[in-house]
Design an enzyme around this catalytic site. Structure first.
Site, short mmCIF file in Angstrom:
data_model
loop_
_atom_site.label_atom_id
_atom_site.label_comp_id
_atom_site.label_asym_id
_atom_site.label_seq_id
_atom_site.Cartn_x
_atom_site.Cartn_y
_atom_site.Cartn_z
N GLN A 38 -1.93 7.66 -5.34
CA GLN A 38 -2.03 9.01 -4.77
C GLN A 38 -0.66 9.57 -4.43
O GLN A 38 -0.24 10.61 -4.91
CB GLN A 38 -2.88 8.97 -3.50
CG GLN A 38 -4.31 8.56 -3.73
CD GLN A 38 -5.10 8.49 -2.43
OE1 GLN A 38 -4.56 8.60 -1.35
NE2 GLN A 38 -6.39 8.31 -2.55
N GLY A 39 0.07 8.82 -3.58
CA GLY A 39 1.29 9.34 -2.95
C GLY A 39 2.32 9.83 -3.93
O GLY A 39 2.75 10.98 -3.88
N ARG B 153 6.57 -4.55 -0.02
CA ARG B 153 6.93 -3.43 -0.89
C ARG B 153 7.11 -2.14 -0.08
O ARG B 153 6.27 -1.81 0.76
CB ARG B 153 5.82 -3.23 -1.91
CG ARG B 153 5.99 -2.04 -2.81
CD ARG B 153 4.78 -1.89 -3.70
NE ARG B 153 3.64 -1.40 -2.95
CZ ARG B 153 3.04 -0.23 -3.18
NH1 ARG B 153 3.47 0.56 -4.15
NH2 ARG B 153 2.00 0.14 -2.48
N HIS C 121 -2.85 -2.45 2.76
CA HIS C 121 -2.65 -1.04 3.11
C HIS C 121 -3.40 -0.76 4.40
O HIS C 121 -4.57 -1.13 4.53
CB HIS C 121 -3.15 -0.12 1.99
CG HIS C 121 -2.61 1.27 2.09
ND1 HIS C 121 -3.01 2.13 3.09
CD2 HIS C 121 -1.68 1.92 1.37
CE1 HIS C 121 -2.34 3.27 2.95
NE2 HIS C 121 -1.53 3.16 1.92
C1 LIG Z 1 -5.34 3.21 -4.41
C2 LIG Z 1 -3.92 2.92 -4.81
C3 LIG Z 1 -2.91 3.83 -4.52
C4 LIG Z 1 -1.59 3.57 -4.89
N1 LIG Z 1 -0.62 4.50 -4.64
C5 LIG Z 1 0.63 4.29 -5.11
C6 LIG Z 1 1.63 5.30 -4.99
O1 LIG Z 1 1.39 6.39 -4.49
N2 LIG Z 1 2.88 5.01 -5.47
C7 LIG Z 1 3.20 3.81 -6.05
O2 LIG Z 1 4.35 3.61 -6.46
N3 LIG Z 1 2.26 2.86 -6.18
C8 LIG Z 1 0.99 3.07 -5.74
N4 LIG Z 1 0.05 2.09 -5.90
C9 LIG Z 1 0.40 0.87 -6.63
C10 LIG Z 1 0.51 1.21 -8.12
O3 LIG Z 1 -0.54 2.09 -8.47
C11 LIG Z 1 0.42 -0.02 -8.99
O4 LIG Z 1 1.27 -1.02 -8.52
C12 LIG Z 1 0.82 0.32 -10.42
O5 LIG Z 1 0.03 1.39 -10.88
C13 LIG Z 1 0.66 -0.88 -11.32
O6 LIG Z 1 0.82 -0.47 -12.64
P1 LIG Z 1 0.63 -1.53 -13.79
O7 LIG Z 1 0.82 -0.80 -15.07
O8 LIG Z 1 1.44 -2.71 -13.53
O9 LIG Z 1 -0.90 -2.01 -13.63
P2 LIG Z 1 -2.25 -1.18 -13.73
O10 LIG Z 1 -2.01 0.26 -13.61
O11 LIG Z 1 -3.22 -1.79 -12.79
O12 LIG Z 1 -2.74 -1.48 -15.21
C14 LIG Z 1 -3.16 -2.76 -15.58
C15 LIG Z 1 -3.86 -2.67 -16.92
O13 LIG Z 1 -4.13 -3.98 -17.42
C16 LIG Z 1 -5.47 -4.06 -17.87
N5 LIG Z 1 -5.88 -5.46 -17.78
C17 LIG Z 1 -6.05 -6.23 -16.68
N6 LIG Z 1 -6.41 -7.47 -17.04
C18 LIG Z 1 -6.47 -7.50 -18.39
C19 LIG Z 1 -6.79 -8.48 -19.36
N7 LIG Z 1 -7.17 -9.72 -19.02
N8 LIG Z 1 -6.75 -8.15 -20.66
C20 LIG Z 1 -6.40 -6.90 -21.06
N9 LIG Z 1 -6.11 -5.92 -20.18
C21 LIG Z 1 -6.13 -6.22 -18.88
C22 LIG Z 1 -6.21 -3.11 -16.96
O14 LIG Z 1 -7.46 -2.76 -17.50
C23 LIG Z 1 -5.20 -1.97 -16.89
O15 LIG Z 1 -5.29 -1.16 -18.03
C24 LIG Z 1 -1.28 2.35 -5.53
C25 LIG Z 1 -2.29 1.43 -5.82
C26 LIG Z 1 -3.60 1.71 -5.47
C27 LIG Z 1 -4.67 0.72 -5.80
#
Ligand SMILES: Cc1cc2nc3c(=O)[nH]c(=O)nc-3n(C[C@H](O)[C@H](O)[C@H](O)COP(=O)(O)OP(=O)(O)OC[C@H]3O[C@@H](n4cnc5c(N)ncnc54)[C@H](O)[C@@H]3O)c2cc1C
Length: 507
Positions: A47-48, A372, A230
């Site tokens: 969100q943020g 973090r 959180h």
């Molecule tokens: C409610 C919420 C609010 C947040 N707000 C903020 C914010 O404002 N600012 C900020 O910096 N961070 C925020 N965060 C944290 C941030 O969103 C995450 O740390 C970041 O989006 C992680 O990105 P990522 O690409 O590493 O993982 P994700 O975005 O979680 O993507 C992971 C991907 O891997 C896939 N996957 C998982 N397991 C497997 C598997 N076994 N095989 C194949 N695919 C798989 C999933 O389906 C997904 O597509 C927030 C998190 C949440 C939950």
């Protein structure tokens, strides 16, 4: 088993996987395997926004210092410097791609403020920044002819040969077949593991799959005891861990008891905007003291039109559940939110296994240390994806796919599970155990107890894995257990409190 050769395999389609894939497509053919619909991710829920120094009164030095302070002296300073200094470039790239960040009246980027930040530096799209970024990245990736998406393709384990990662075994869920994706470079971007806890802001996909895959392949994992809770997830039976963004507190909302009386000033000079671990523990303490199931966030004193304009998702979601945030207190509880640790990488995103990179929340780059700083994680995904590409492109031309001997089918001769009832029971037991004993406030004897319970659960899971054909729930259960065990044993080893790891009693 069917083999599919590609230049680069990306596991996961959140901000880390997609931003990497778009740049990697200039080098060769990229396959993105993702276990659900493409947009299902933590990224989508953010969100943020994204922290980036933009304002004239702000500086890299200040953002670096805030990150180090939140990380409680446990950060890798070179990772912090790299991420903070590259942030403006990353924001510019997203803007050029078409992300419509909110602008101020002066037509510059509108900058929000969040806990632990000394300045307004959160670049955002209303209160749905993650969704806005995810949509644009997905659009760009889909338009790219060198990228092929494999939705509902679940990565199970890595394949290694001669101490190199040669790809991964991925289960095509809809067709119920395993595929060996044979790649020159494999990128793990499977996100977090909030689902190991009973209460979490994370979506169902966050089951620690990448951590478990790395563990099974003997890839180095680090700092897993540092789990960020959180402070403010919506407390409502139908809320599913819906997050009430810290930006709302940055906007002036205050934590209070049920009568609207603020309490955070007793705990920290920054009041409701104290670091997340401090706020979560304060809420936990107040709930215990007052014997209540939740505490409250008071936004009723703020201008109601501005609230609706700046926080449309929060306003509408709460209203849908019968809470008008302009008139009523918002019931909140802390929830597992972010795993600061993960698969250990260097500054190029390289893991301890040759040809395997880890990016985003699944990784441990040293940026977050023991806690973090808000809005640093979307940024981390972008910066490390960029760093990995810059590193890979120097050597890519020399790389060849490494052929494999035949890979055995793990389902050979197994019967299907008739129901998932036992899996659900074991899953719930893991989540309850982690919440109760390895949660916001930990005790040495509680951690030991958790270890014993998890060991017992492991025996039941091993029997299921031995006797039955895999299904998604069973492999996720395996991954939840492995991740929980790693968090618990790391917490047992760290005898003193640091950052999010808060331990009391017999140390
Ligand atoms: C409610 C919420 C609010 C947040 N707000 C903020 C914010 O404002 N600012 C900020 O910096 N961070 C925020 N965060 C944290 C941030 O969103 C995450 O740390 C970041 O989006 C992680 O990105 P990522 O690409 O590493 O993982 P994700 O975005 O979680 O993507 C992971 C991907 O891997 C896939 N996957 C998982 N397991 C497997 C598997 N076994 N095989 C194949 N695919 C798989 C999933 O389906 C997904 O597509 C927030 C998190 C949440 C939950």
């Amino acid at each position: 088993m069917k083999t599919l050769k590609t230049d680069i395999l990306v596991l996961g389609s959140g901000i880390a996987g997609l931003s990497f894939a778009i740049k990697a497509a200039k080098l060769g053919k990229v396959c993105i395997a993702t276990k659900a619909a493409c947009a299902e991710s933590n990224t989508r829920l953010a969100q943020g926004g994204i922290a980036s120094v933009q304002g004239k009164d702000d500086s890299f030095k200040s953002h670096i210092q805030d990150t180090l302070t939140a990380g409680a002296g446990h950060c890798d300073i070179s990772a912090v410097e790299m991420v903070v200094k590259k942030a403006p470039k990353m924001i510019d790239e997203l803007y050029q791609m078409g992300v419509k960040f909110n602008l101020s009246e002066k037509n510059t980027l509108d900058l929000g403020k969040e806990g632990g930040h000394s300045h307004n530096r959160i670049v955002h799209v209303e209160d749905r920044s993650g969704m806005a970024v995810e949509n644009i990245l997905l659009k760009k990736a889909r338009e790219n002819k060198n990228i092929t998406f494999y939705e509902y393709h679940f990565a199970i384990d890595f394949v290694k040969k001669n101490k190199k990662c040669t790809g991964a075994i991925v289960w095509d869920i809809k067709n119920n077949v395993d595929i060996f994706f044979n790649s020159k470079i494999t990128v793990l971007a499977t996100g977090g593991a909030g689902q190991v806890y009973k209460t979490t802001t994370n979506p169902p996909i966050a089951t620690g799959d990448g951590i478990a895959m790395a563990y099974n392949a003997d890839v180095k994992i680090s700092d897993m005891e540092f789990v960020q809770f959180h402070p403010t997830s919506l407390f409502h039976p139908k809320a599913n861990g819906f997050l009430i963004s810290e930006a709302l507190r940055g906007f002036g909302a205050e934590l209070s008891n049920k009568d609207g009386k603020p309490f955070m000033n007793q705990y920290h000079e920054k009041g409701s905007l104290a670091p997340r671990d401090v706020v979560s523990r304060a809420i936990f303490n107040e709930m215990k003291k007052n014997k209540t199931e939740c505490m409250y966030l008071n936004a009723t004193l703020l201008d109601s039109d501005s609230l609706k304009k700046n926080f449309p998702s929060i306003y509408n979601t709460c209203l849908g559940l019968g809470i008008d945030i302009t008139k009523q207190l918002i019931p909140i509880i802390p929830a597992a939110h972010y795993i600061c640790g993960g698969v250990k990488t260097n500054l190029h995103g390289q893991t301890s296994l040759d040809r395997l990179f880890a990016l985003g929340e699944v990784s441990c780059t040293g940026l977050h240390g023991a806690n973090r700083l808000a809005s640093n994680s979307l940024l981390e995904g972008l910066v490390f994806a960029d760093a990995a590409i810059n590193f890979i492109k120097k050597n890519f031309i020399k790389l060849e796919n490494i052929d494999e001997n035949e890979i055995l089918d793990i389902n050979f001769n197994k019967k299907p599970l008739k129901t998932n009832i036992q899996i659900s029971k074991l899953e719930n037991k893991i989540r309850e155990t982690m919440w109760k004993f390895v949660g916001i406030v930990r005790k040495a004897e509680g951690l030991k107890k958790a270890e014993l319970i998890l060991n017992e659960i492991e025996k039941s899971i091993n029997l299921l894995l031995l006797n039955y054909k895999k299904n998604q729930e069973l492999i996720e259960l395996r991954n939840l257990l492995i991740t929980s065990k790693i968090i618990t044993s790391a917490a047992i080893k760290r005898k003193h409190s640091l950052g999010t790891h808060f331990i009391i009693g017999n140390q």
